[in-house]
Design an enzyme around this catalytic site. Structure first.
Site, mmCIF file in Angstrom:
data_model
loop_
_atom_site.group_PDB
_atom_site.id
_atom_site.type_symbol
_atom_site.label_atom_id
_atom_site.label_comp_id
_atom_site.label_asym_id
_atom_site.label_seq_id
_atom_site.Cartn_x
_atom_site.Cartn_y
_atom_site.Cartn_z
ATOM 1 N N ARG A 68 -6.239 -6.774 -8.774
ATOM 2 C CA ARG A 68 -4.890 -6.916 -9.339
ATOM 3 C C ARG A 68 -4.422 -8.365 -9.381
ATOM 4 O O ARG A 68 -3.454 -8.675 -10.055
ATOM 5 C CB ARG A 68 -3.895 -6.128 -8.494
ATOM 6 C CG ARG A 68 -4.085 -4.659 -8.629
ATOM 7 C CD ARG A 68 -2.792 -3.928 -8.404
ATOM 8 N NE ARG A 68 -2.927 -2.610 -8.990
ATOM 9 C CZ ARG A 68 -2.034 -1.662 -8.886
ATOM 10 N NH1 ARG A 68 -0.923 -1.882 -8.217
ATOM 11 N NH2 ARG A 68 -2.222 -0.500 -9.458
ATOM 12 N N LYS A 85 6.723 11.593 7.055
ATOM 13 C CA LYS A 85 5.264 11.550 6.933
ATOM 14 C C LYS A 85 4.661 12.317 8.119
ATOM 15 O O LYS A 85 5.092 12.133 9.259
ATOM 16 C CB LYS A 85 4.801 10.084 6.924
ATOM 17 C CG LYS A 85 3.465 9.884 6.251
ATOM 18 C CD LYS A 85 3.234 8.451 5.808
ATOM 19 C CE LYS A 85 1.792 8.286 5.367
ATOM 20 N NZ LYS A 85 1.512 6.985 4.777
ATOM 21 N N GLU A 124 -0.114 -7.281 -4.288
ATOM 22 C CA GLU A 124 -1.302 -8.137 -4.215
ATOM 23 C C GLU A 124 -1.099 -9.454 -4.968
ATOM 24 O O GLU A 124 -1.560 -10.513 -4.512
ATOM 25 C CB GLU A 124 -2.516 -7.384 -4.782
ATOM 26 C CG GLU A 124 -3.058 -6.278 -3.869
ATOM 27 C CD GLU A 124 -2.260 -4.974 -3.931
ATOM 28 O OE1 GLU A 124 -1.366 -4.831 -4.802
ATOM 29 O OE2 GLU A 124 -2.535 -4.079 -3.098
HETATM 30 C C1 LIG Z 1 -2.668 -1.404 -5.242
HETATM 31 C C2 LIG Z 1 -2.872 -0.699 -3.949
HETATM 32 N N1 LIG Z 1 -2.708 -1.382 -2.792
HETATM 33 C C3 LIG Z 1 -2.898 -0.756 -1.625
HETATM 34 C C4 LIG Z 1 -3.247 0.560 -1.578
HETATM 35 C C5 LIG Z 1 -3.535 1.227 -0.257
HETATM 36 N N2 LIG Z 1 -2.553 2.272 0.029
HETATM 37 C C6 LIG Z 1 -2.773 3.548 -0.240
HETATM 38 S S1 LIG Z 1 -1.534 4.556 0.172
HETATM 39 C C7 LIG Z 1 -0.631 3.250 0.728
HETATM 40 C C8 LIG Z 1 0.735 3.494 1.273
HETATM 41 C C9 LIG Z 1 1.627 4.023 0.208
HETATM 42 O O1 LIG Z 1 2.869 4.294 0.742
HETATM 43 P P1 LIG Z 1 3.805 5.294 -0.026
HETATM 44 O O2 LIG Z 1 3.703 5.056 -1.478
HETATM 45 O O3 LIG Z 1 5.140 5.194 0.576
HETATM 46 O O4 LIG Z 1 3.145 6.700 0.251
HETATM 47 P P2 LIG Z 1 3.125 7.533 1.622
HETATM 48 O O5 LIG Z 1 1.738 7.407 2.140
HETATM 49 O O6 LIG Z 1 4.152 6.987 2.529
HETATM 50 O O7 LIG Z 1 3.446 8.913 1.202
HETATM 51 C C10 LIG Z 1 -1.329 2.057 0.596
HETATM 52 C C11 LIG Z 1 -0.849 0.738 1.023
HETATM 53 C C12 LIG Z 1 -3.421 1.213 -2.802
HETATM 54 N N3 LIG Z 1 -3.812 2.491 -2.874
HETATM 55 N N4 LIG Z 1 -3.218 0.566 -3.957
#
Ligand SMILES: Cc1ncc(C[n+]2csc(CCOP(=O)(O)OP(=O)(O)O)c2C)c(N)n1
Ligand SMILES: CC(=O)[C@@H](O)[C@H](O)COP(=O)(O)O
Ligand SMILES: [Mg+2]
Length: 643
Positions: A414, A291, A386
């Protein structure tokens, strides 16, 4: 090391690419140069607009490889969450539009079907990509069409139940689906959970790695020879892995598992994907990325660079990552946000060993970093989960602890069933600290907290507080943490006034008159909820109006409110929640049933999805900014009290 990105001096290959078809005309040997140029431009562009930087930098090579190998948009490419789709946007006709990213009338920060044919499925909330891609794969089969469905999902997004529901279904259906697992060991914070440990084992297991190294060259072989070699290799490898007990969870679920491979090795990615494109059935490619890749400050601090405001690429961002729209240009510390005010309150609970805090992967955004650092054993990041977060809190509450579920309004959607079935039905004392309630601005419709009042008020046993300032936020949280039933406290994104003054509440669940008109019979009664109290006070400063801060949306303090409605010439309700099924609609229905008919006006979020923009712009669109409120109040007063 300097944070300055490496500006390529060569001719910019991006100038040759309007659509992925143009990309596919480039010789493979130029792709690495393209990746350097795409990465540099991403940094430059996000510096000017703000947005989700670190995740995008991590998938530059993957984005190029996917569009190079797959015939998008005929082949369906679905990005989970969509926050990492900026590079994809730049290669799919939206490079110039990036200057308007996440701004009014500009392009979205997520994928959207209305924006491009290259976005076959919209997102914003996580963990939906495998389900959607499976739907498309099945549709293609039913319709006799011959295109691929590819879901790109992060290791964070994979922690959600829905992702597993989809894997479970896809593996059983033997669907023709490719899942690319983008594993950077990060959610917004460091990724958590046993699945994360499983991925770590897959990444670092010496046996898997030996097999991987031995087989990688074969996997990346193209052409019929590659296919034969690969089939043999996969068979051999799987046999050995079973023998040695190092199979992946995905294989157990019916997927052919490939990898892990280096997600920044573009030639390897292209060759591997070309090979996988020729295969059928459920396949999962495990890609390891970093990242923030290629931008030193983001590599060093991917949490801070997950979501950023406009920034100077020459300087390291120093502010706390509380809000995507923060500007690093600010010299003085920013005013307190609601999130910070909540974090302050949580710190006062440190001494109470019964208080436990649960977050579904939003430690920083929910203001929990301080409490988590000081009381790690009482702060649970459950990953993007969630539904589990809420029921887990129910279990804790059933055993006598005092759980606080810190959650964004939009993500609580959710877990509505868990809120009803697991918490409220059993009247368990869970305190929901619901942040980002109301419009959020640049993240737009997917992240707007428009519905918590609507779905919350329908739930028996649940009390709902709508504090208007930090003092009252703390007061209602104090009450909620000691309550014998579930309590939801909602507050918006942005700045939190410390104390708006006015009269005190007569009871803990009572309303507050924040300003009283001299002659109520010749005045308007303005009833405002939460952040709308300050707006109402400002908007009515020069008008004949009493301003009531409702404080509790459920139960409503009718004993105090009814006499006020009676004595004023007219009344008005202002709330930042969806108008249909709103608190205002319930209040009007209740007074009608009582036979209390007075002119009334109700301002709330309209029955449409509000697009991205600044929070102020979005509020203005809904008539909820101070200027619009002032003109609505003025007109209404003229109407009910003609001169
Ligand atoms: C249902 C839901 N919960 C929380 C989020 C907030 N959120 C957005 S990106 C993220 C991290 C996602 O991690 P990953 O899928 O590994 O993607 P990366 O940013 O590491 O590429 C979170 C928790 C969301 N978008 N949707
Ligand atoms: C992509 C995503 O869902 C989150 O990163 C979201 O953008 C957080 O926004 P805040 O800035 O409100 O925490
Ligand atoms: Mg990740």
């Amino acid at each position: 090391m300097s944070p300055t990105p490496n500006h390529p001096t060569d001719f910019n290959l991006l100038d040759l690419i309007d659509q992925p078809a143009d990309l596919r005309r480039l010789p493979k040997r130029q792709l690495v140069q393209l990746a350097t140029q795409l990465r540099a431009e991403l940094i430059e562009r996000v510096a000017q607009t703000g947005g989700h930087l670190a995740a995008n930098l991590g998938v530059v090579e993957l984005t190029i490889a996917l569009h190079y190998v797959f015939n998008t948009p005929d082949d369906r490419l679905i990005w989970d969450v969509g926050h990492q789709s900026y590079g994809h946007k730049m290669l799919t006709g939206r490079r110039e539009a990036m200057s308007g990213l996440r701004t009014r009338d500009g392009i979205s920060g997520f994928t959207r079907r209305v924006e491009s044919d290259f976005d076959p499925f919209g997102a914003g909330h996580s963990s939906t990509s495998i389900s959607a891609a499976l739907g498309m794969a099945v549709a293609a089969k039913l319709r006799g069409e011959d295109h691929h469905a590819v879901a790109v999902i992060g290791d964070g997004a994979l922690t959600a139940g829905q992702a597993f529901e989809a894997l479970n279904h896809a593996g059983d259906m033997k669907a023709n689906l490719l899942v690319v697992l983008n594993d950077n060991e990060m959610s917004i914070s460091r990724n958590v959970g046993a699945l994360n440990q499983h991925l770590t084992r897959l990444r670092s297991n010496p046996v898997v790695n030996k097999l991987r190294q031995g087989g990688q060259n074969l996997l990346s072989q193209t052409g019929p020879l590659g296919e034969i070699l690969n089939t043999t290799r996969v068979g051999l490898r799987d046999g050995m892995k079973h023998l040695l007990g190092v199979t992946s969870l995905f294989e157990e679920l019916g997927f052919a598992y490939f990898g892990p491979i280096d997600g920044h090795d573009l030639p390897l990615l292209v060759d591997t994907l070309e090979n996988l494109r020729r295969q059928t059935g459920p396949r999962l490619l495990h890609v390891v990325t970093q990242k923030g890749r290629g931008f030193n400050p983001a590599e060093l601090d991917p949490v801070r660079y997950h979501g950023v405001g406009k920034f100077d690429p020459e300087k390291v961002i120093k502010l706390e990552p509380q809000s995507v729209s923060q500007s690093t240009a600010q010299k003085t510390p920013p005013p307190k946000t609601w999130t910070m005010a909540f974090g302050d309150w949580l710190d006062t609970q440190g001494g109470n060993p019964s208080v436990v805090v649960i977050t579904p992967a939003m430690i920083e955004g929910s203001g929990l970093a301080g409490f988590a650092a000081r009381h790690p054993q009482r702060c649970f990041d459950v990953g993007i989960a969630e539904q589990h977060a809420v029921t887990f809190a129910g279990g804790l509450a059933a055993e006598g602890l005092r759980p606080v579920v810190a959650i964004y309004s939009t993500f609580l959607q959710r877990a509505w069933d868990q809120m009803i079935h697991d918490i409220a039905l059993q009247n368990l004392p869970v305190l929901f600290a619901v942040d980002r309630a109301g419009l959020v601005g640049p993240d737009g419709a997917t992240h707007a907290g428009s519905f918590d009042l609507a779905f919350g008020q329908a739930v028996p046993n649940l009390k709902i507080a709508v504090p208007a300032d930090a003092a009252d936020l703390h007061a209602v949280l104090d009450w909620g943490i000691a309550a014998d039933s579930p309590v939801l406290v909602r507050y918006p994104r942005g700045e939190c006034p410390s104390d708006l003054g006015g009269e005190a509440a007569r009871t803990p669940l009572g309303l507050r008159v924040r300003r009283r008109a001299e002659d109520p019979h010749q005045s308007l009664l303005v009833i405002a909820l939460g952040s709308k109290v300050q707006a109402a006070l400002n908007a009515s400063a020069d008008l004949a109006a009493t301003v009531v801060d409702l404080r509790w949306a459920k139960p409503i303090d009718w004993p105090a409110l009814l006499p006020l409605i009676h004595e004023h010439a007219a009344w008005m309700i202002i709330e930042e929640g969806s108008k249909l099924s709103s608190i205002g609609a319930s209040m009007i229905a209740h007074t009608s049933e009582l036979g209390l008919f007075k002119p009334v006006k109700h301002i709330a979020l309209p029955d449409t999805f509000i697009e991205h923009g600044t929070r102020t712009e979005c509020l203005a669109d809904c008539g909820l900014d101070e200027r619009s409120l002032n003109s609505t109040m003025t007109d209404f007063l003229r109407q009910v009290l003609p001169a």
